[in-house]
Write a protein that holds these residues in place. Structure first.
Motif, PDB file in Angstrom:
ATOM      1  N   PHE A   8      28.233 -91.984  81.146  1.00 19.28           N
ATOM      2  CA  PHE A   8      29.115 -91.129  80.359  1.00 19.28           C
ATOM      3  C   PHE A   8      30.574 -91.363  80.759  1.00 19.28           C
ATOM      4  N   LEU A   9      30.861 -91.360  82.041  1.00 21.33           N
ATOM      5  CA  LEU A   9      32.237 -91.549  82.499  1.00 21.33           C
ATOM      6  C   LEU A   9      32.760 -92.930  82.122  1.00 21.33           C
ATOM      7  N   ARG A  10      31.928 -93.965  82.244  1.00 22.73           N
ATOM      8  CA  ARG A  10      32.350 -95.316  81.838  1.00 22.73           C
ATOM      9  C   ARG A  10      32.682 -95.338  80.351  1.00 22.73           C
ATOM     10  N   ASP A  11      31.841 -94.691  79.525  1.00 28.04           N
ATOM     11  CA  ASP A  11      32.066 -94.675  78.079  1.00 28.04           C
ATOM     12  C   ASP A  11      33.303 -93.867  77.701  1.00 28.04           C
ATOM     13  N   GLU A  12      33.585 -92.821  78.459  1.00 26.90           N
ATOM     14  CA  GLU A  12      34.668 -91.909  78.124  1.00 26.90           C
ATOM     15  C   GLU A  12      36.039 -92.361  78.614  1.00 26.90           C
ATOM     16  N   LEU A  13      36.081 -93.252  79.584  1.00 25.21           N
ATOM     17  CA  LEU A  13      37.353 -93.561  80.229  1.00 25.21           C
ATOM     18  C   LEU A  13      38.282 -94.366  79.343  1.00 25.21           C
ATOM     19  N   GLY A  14      39.478 -93.909  79.264  1.00 21.75           N
ATOM     20  CA  GLY A  14      40.530 -94.639  78.566  1.00 21.75           C
ATOM     21  C   GLY A  14      41.262 -95.514  79.568  1.00 21.75           C
ATOM     22  N   HIS A  15      42.459 -95.959  79.196  1.00 28.44           N
ATOM     23  CA  HIS A  15      43.224 -96.800  80.112  1.00 28.44           C
ATOM     24  C   HIS A  15      43.692 -95.964  81.292  1.00 28.44           C
ATOM     25  N   ALA A  16      44.005 -96.644  82.386  1.00 33.61           N
ATOM     26  CA  ALA A  16      44.496 -95.947  83.567  1.00 33.61           C
ATOM     27  C   ALA A  16      45.850 -95.328  83.256  1.00 33.61           C
ATOM     28  N   PRO A  17      46.107 -94.158  83.819  1.00 27.96           N
ATOM     29  CA  PRO A  17      47.404 -93.532  83.589  1.00 27.96           C
ATOM     30  C   PRO A  17      48.528 -94.445  84.062  1.00 27.96           C
ATOM     31  N   GLU A  18      49.614 -94.424  83.311  1.00 26.90           N
ATOM     32  CA  GLU A  18      50.756 -95.251  83.657  1.00 26.90           C
ATOM     33  C   GLU A  18      51.857 -94.395  84.242  1.00 26.90           C
ATOM     34  N   ALA A  19      52.593 -94.963  85.176  1.00 25.87           N
ATOM     35  CA  ALA A  19      53.743 -94.246  85.703  1.00 25.87           C
ATOM     36  C   ALA A  19      54.761 -94.115  84.586  1.00 25.87           C
ATOM     37  N   GLY A  20      55.353 -92.981  84.490  1.00 25.54           N
ATOM     38  CA  GLY A  20      56.331 -92.771  83.435  1.00 25.54           C
ATOM     39  C   GLY A  20      57.586 -92.147  84.001  1.00 25.54           C
ATOM     40  N   ALA A  21      58.552 -92.051  83.167  1.00 23.46           N
ATOM     41  CA  ALA A  21      59.788 -91.421  83.591  1.00 23.46           C
ATOM     42  C   ALA A  21      59.694 -89.933  83.318  1.00 23.46           C
ATOM     43  N   GLY A  22      60.253 -89.118  84.207  1.00 18.92           N
ATOM     44  CA  GLY A  22      60.286 -87.663  84.051  1.00 18.92           C
ATOM     45  C   GLY A  22      61.293 -87.313  82.973  1.00 18.92           C
ATOM     46  N   PRO A  23      61.658 -86.109  82.763  1.00 17.34           N
ATOM     47  CA  PRO A  23      61.150 -85.018  83.595  1.00 17.34           C
ATOM     48  C   PRO A  23      59.844 -84.454  83.045  1.00 17.34           C
ATOM     49  N   TRP A  24      59.047 -83.885  83.891  1.00 15.85           N
ATOM     50  CA  TRP A  24      57.840 -83.189  83.481  1.00 15.85           C
ATOM     51  C   TRP A  24      57.749 -81.932  84.329  1.00 15.85           C
ATOM     52  N   PRO A  25      57.044 -80.955  83.853  1.00 19.63           N
ATOM     53  CA  PRO A  25      56.977 -79.698  84.607  1.00 19.63           C
ATOM     54  C   PRO A  25      56.231 -79.876  85.921  1.00 19.63           C
ATOM     55  N   GLU A  26      56.457 -78.952  86.825  1.00 20.97           N
ATOM     56  CA  GLU A  26      55.743 -78.999  88.092  1.00 20.97           C
ATOM     57  C   GLU A  26      54.282 -78.666  87.888  1.00 20.97           C
ATOM     58  N   SER A  27      53.978 -77.919  86.832  1.00 19.68           N
ATOM     59  CA  SER A  27      52.588 -77.573  86.554  1.00 19.68           C
ATOM     60  C   SER A  27      52.393 -77.444  85.041  1.00 19.68           C
ATOM     61  N   TRP A  28      51.133 -77.514  84.643  1.00 16.47           N
ATOM     62  CA  TRP A  28      50.761 -77.353  83.237  1.00 16.47           C
ATOM     63  C   TRP A  28      49.711 -76.261  83.137  1.00 16.47           C
ATOM     64  N   ASN A  29      49.839 -75.413  82.117  1.00 16.20           N
ATOM     65  CA  ASN A  29      48.820 -74.418  81.816  1.00 16.20           C
ATOM     66  C   ASN A  29      47.990 -74.961  80.664  1.00 16.20           C
ATOM     67  N   VAL A  30      46.683 -74.927  80.830  1.00 18.59           N
ATOM     68  CA  VAL A  30      45.758 -75.431  79.816  1.00 18.59           C
ATOM     69  C   VAL A  30      44.732 -74.346  79.541  1.00 18.59           C
ATOM     70  N   ARG A  31      44.456 -74.134  78.277  1.00 22.82           N
ATOM     71  CA  ARG A  31      43.477 -73.107  77.893  1.00 22.82           C
ATOM     72  C   ARG A  31      42.455 -73.714  76.944  1.00 22.82           C
ATOM     73  N   GLY A  32      41.194 -73.337  77.142  1.00 25.84           N
ATOM     74  CA  GLY A  32      40.154 -73.811  76.248  1.00 25.84           C
ATOM     75  C   GLY A  32      38.776 -73.406  76.737  1.00 25.84           C
ATOM     76  N   PRO A  33      37.754 -73.740  75.937  1.00 25.95           N
ATOM     77  CA  PRO A  33      36.381 -73.407  76.317  1.00 25.95           C
ATOM     78  C   PRO A  33      35.810 -74.439  77.292  1.00 25.95           C
ATOM     79  N   VAL A  34      35.052 -73.957  78.232  1.00 24.23           N
ATOM     80  CA  VAL A  34      34.326 -74.835  79.152  1.00 24.23           C
ATOM     81  C   VAL A  34      33.064 -75.292  78.430  1.00 24.23           C
TER      82      VAL A  34
END
Length: 126
Positions: A8-34
């Motif tokens: 499942f993880l092999r099938d689901e994996l996209g490309h590796a995250p790339e380093a990017g330029a900021g700015p980005w928040p120190e944290s993110w709030n995410v809401r949704g169903p488990v």
């Protein structure tokens, strides 16, 4: 690791995250169903893996802010749900166009989370 989960993880994996330029928040709030991951036969697996999907702009911001990819392109985070904080990894997901946050049993038990529970998570890159 459960062989079905590894597939499942092999099938689901996209490309590796790339380093990017900021700015980005120190944290993110995410809401949704488990949701409970189902094995290849459509039945819950022995290990019962539960996830929260992170998509949209938040997923893009995490990808941009992640400079240290781990195994399978995952990203280390500190996650907080309710009163429980733990360190884990987000797994990239092609199918969901973002990331999957695994919720381990200790977190689900402490926060009384079951399949379908709507949760809010606070994520910080670790």
């Amino acid at each position: 690791m459960d062989a079905d989960l590894a597939r499942f993880l092999r099938d689901e994996l996209g490309h590796a995250p790339e380093a990017g330029a900021g700015p980005w928040p120190e944290s993110w709030n995410v809401r949704g169903p488990v949701w409970l991951w189902q094995g290849s036969d459509g039945a819950p697996t022995k290990g019962a893996w539960y996830f929260l999907t992170i998509d949209g702009e938040t997923a893009q911001a995490i990808r941009a802010g992640a400079v240290n990819a781990a195994a399978w392109g995952s990203v280390y985070v500190e996650a907080t749900v309710g009163g429980t904080t733990w360190r884990t990894s987000l797994f990239p997901s092609k199918a969901h166009g973002g990331w999957l946050l695994p919720l381990k049993a200790a977190v689900r038990k402490a926060e009384k989370i079951v399949d379908g529970t709507e949760v809010e998570a606070v994520l910080v890159l670790a």
